[in-house]
Design a protein around this motif. Sequence first.
Motif, PDB file in Angstrom:
ATOM      1  N   ASN A   1      37.379  48.001  27.190  1.00 43.18           N
ATOM      2  CA  ASN A   1      37.613  47.512  28.549  1.00 43.18           C
ATOM      3  C   ASN A   1      38.639  46.389  28.505  1.00 43.18           C
ATOM      4  O   ASN A   1      38.774  45.698  27.485  1.00 43.18           O
ATOM      5  CB  ASN A   1      36.316  47.010  29.185  1.00 43.18           C
ATOM      6  CG  ASN A   1      35.336  48.132  29.456  1.00 43.18           C
ATOM      7  OD1 ASN A   1      35.726  49.275  29.701  1.00 43.18           O
ATOM      8  ND2 ASN A   1      34.049  47.830  29.403  1.00 43.18           N
TER       9      ASN A   1
ATOM     10  N   ILE B   1      31.533  46.160  37.532  1.00 42.00           N
ATOM     11  CA  ILE B   1      32.449  47.099  36.877  1.00 42.00           C
ATOM     12  C   ILE B   1      32.286  47.069  35.363  1.00 42.00           C
ATOM     13  O   ILE B   1      32.249  48.113  34.699  1.00 42.00           O
ATOM     14  CB  ILE B   1      33.901  46.776  37.272  1.00 42.00           C
ATOM     15  CG1 ILE B   1      34.102  47.015  38.777  1.00 42.00           C
ATOM     16  CG2 ILE B   1      34.889  47.621  36.476  1.00 42.00           C
ATOM     17  CD1 ILE B   1      35.428  46.530  39.307  1.00 42.00           C
TER      18      ILE B   1
ATOM     19  N   GLN C   1      37.574  50.576  31.666  1.00 37.24           N
ATOM     20  CA  GLN C   1      37.643  49.807  32.905  1.00 37.24           C
ATOM     21  C   GLN C   1      38.710  48.712  32.748  1.00 37.24           C
ATOM     22  O   GLN C   1      38.640  47.906  31.824  1.00 37.24           O
ATOM     23  CB  GLN C   1      36.293  49.176  33.234  1.00 37.24           C
ATOM     24  CG  GLN C   1      35.119  50.146  33.191  1.00 37.24           C
ATOM     25  CD  GLN C   1      35.285  51.307  34.169  1.00 37.24           C
ATOM     26  OE1 GLN C   1      35.804  51.147  35.269  1.00 37.24           O
ATOM     27  NE2 GLN C   1      34.836  52.485  33.757  1.00 37.24           N
TER      28      GLN C   1
END
Length: 383
Positions: free
Chosen positions: A151, A220, A228
């Motif tokens: 991420n 998120i 992400q």
Amino acid sequence: MFHWSQSKEAGGGGGGDSSSVEMSLDLRRLPWYLGALGRSLTVNLGESKSLFAPINIPLDRRLQTFAALFWMSTFLFMGLGAAILLLYLFLYTQFWWFPVCYFTWYLGDRTICDRGGRRFYWFRHWVLWKHFRNYFPIHMIKTAELDPAKNYIVGYHPHGILCAGAFCSFGTEATNFSKVYPGLTPYLMTLEVQFRQPFYREFLMSSGAVSCSRQSIDYIMKKEETGQTLCIVIGGAKESLDCHPGRADLYLKNRKGFCKMALRYGASLVPTFAFGENDIYDQVPNHKGTLIRRLQTAFQSVVGFAPLIFFGRGVFQYGFGIIPFRKPIYVVVGAPVDVPLVKDPTQEDIDRVHESYVKALTELYNKYKGMYSAYPDVELKIQ
């Protein structure tokens, strides 16, 4: 290094009504109000060129101008216009039930911006955004691979007037983000107040934009899926007050919240600098200590965003208006700065990561300013 650009498919990016036509250097030396008046009246201080758009402009360029006008108009007028329309329908027409239904739905939906938003891929792939990209043009420069198994928090600099490069690169597929960085899901993060405006909130969320709040980041980053990618304009509204052409002033020294969130989730930080972001609008001189700056700062501290007084070009003339100038923007996405997973980071941990990020951003700026900046001699100023 990977350079993704398709500006030529619309007949070139910065030609035609370039800076020599849109803005004479002599006019820049005048006080802003005299320069704006001179441009709008096509008084170009001795130059013979007209500042009105010629009739025989190619269709592609007209579509590009429309796309830029549409983008700017949504920000300035969509929310306020929708609020006025809903109020009118409720008070003066038989369609009073429509604003009642919308408001009822809004009450239950108002926190969706903190829960991943509501993106539509067809919206991100609008052909309109291709014309918007080609208007400047906007280029996204890939300098390193980003592993989709991780991420990321992308730090976008500088803020500019309206973050045109950030919206185009991370809020649309105009620069082919999904092809350049396969496996990543971008989220453009912005102030929560943007999602309180009727209709505009739906428009903005369709691009994948979400609130830049801790709840939003937590939601998120806690997803099981990797890749992400949060794009945060670190300098925020305060930085926009210092966004003038020929300057590279960043508010970063005391902005460390994004480093803390990166540590909590082990997300890599990606420094990103948009060369040209500050050049697409002129802003009224507002040096620190002036009355206008004090008023802007006071307003920003209460409302959350800064009341900028800026101007660009018009639809049929290049002197004065709300449309940005045709100046290229190069969004240079740097190499990731790996961050360890520390659930409860100390201030020392945060400071260490922040120092590494600032160093990487400075190196990125110094490495590429000679290639992509219109002002390669300008030094990066971090405050």
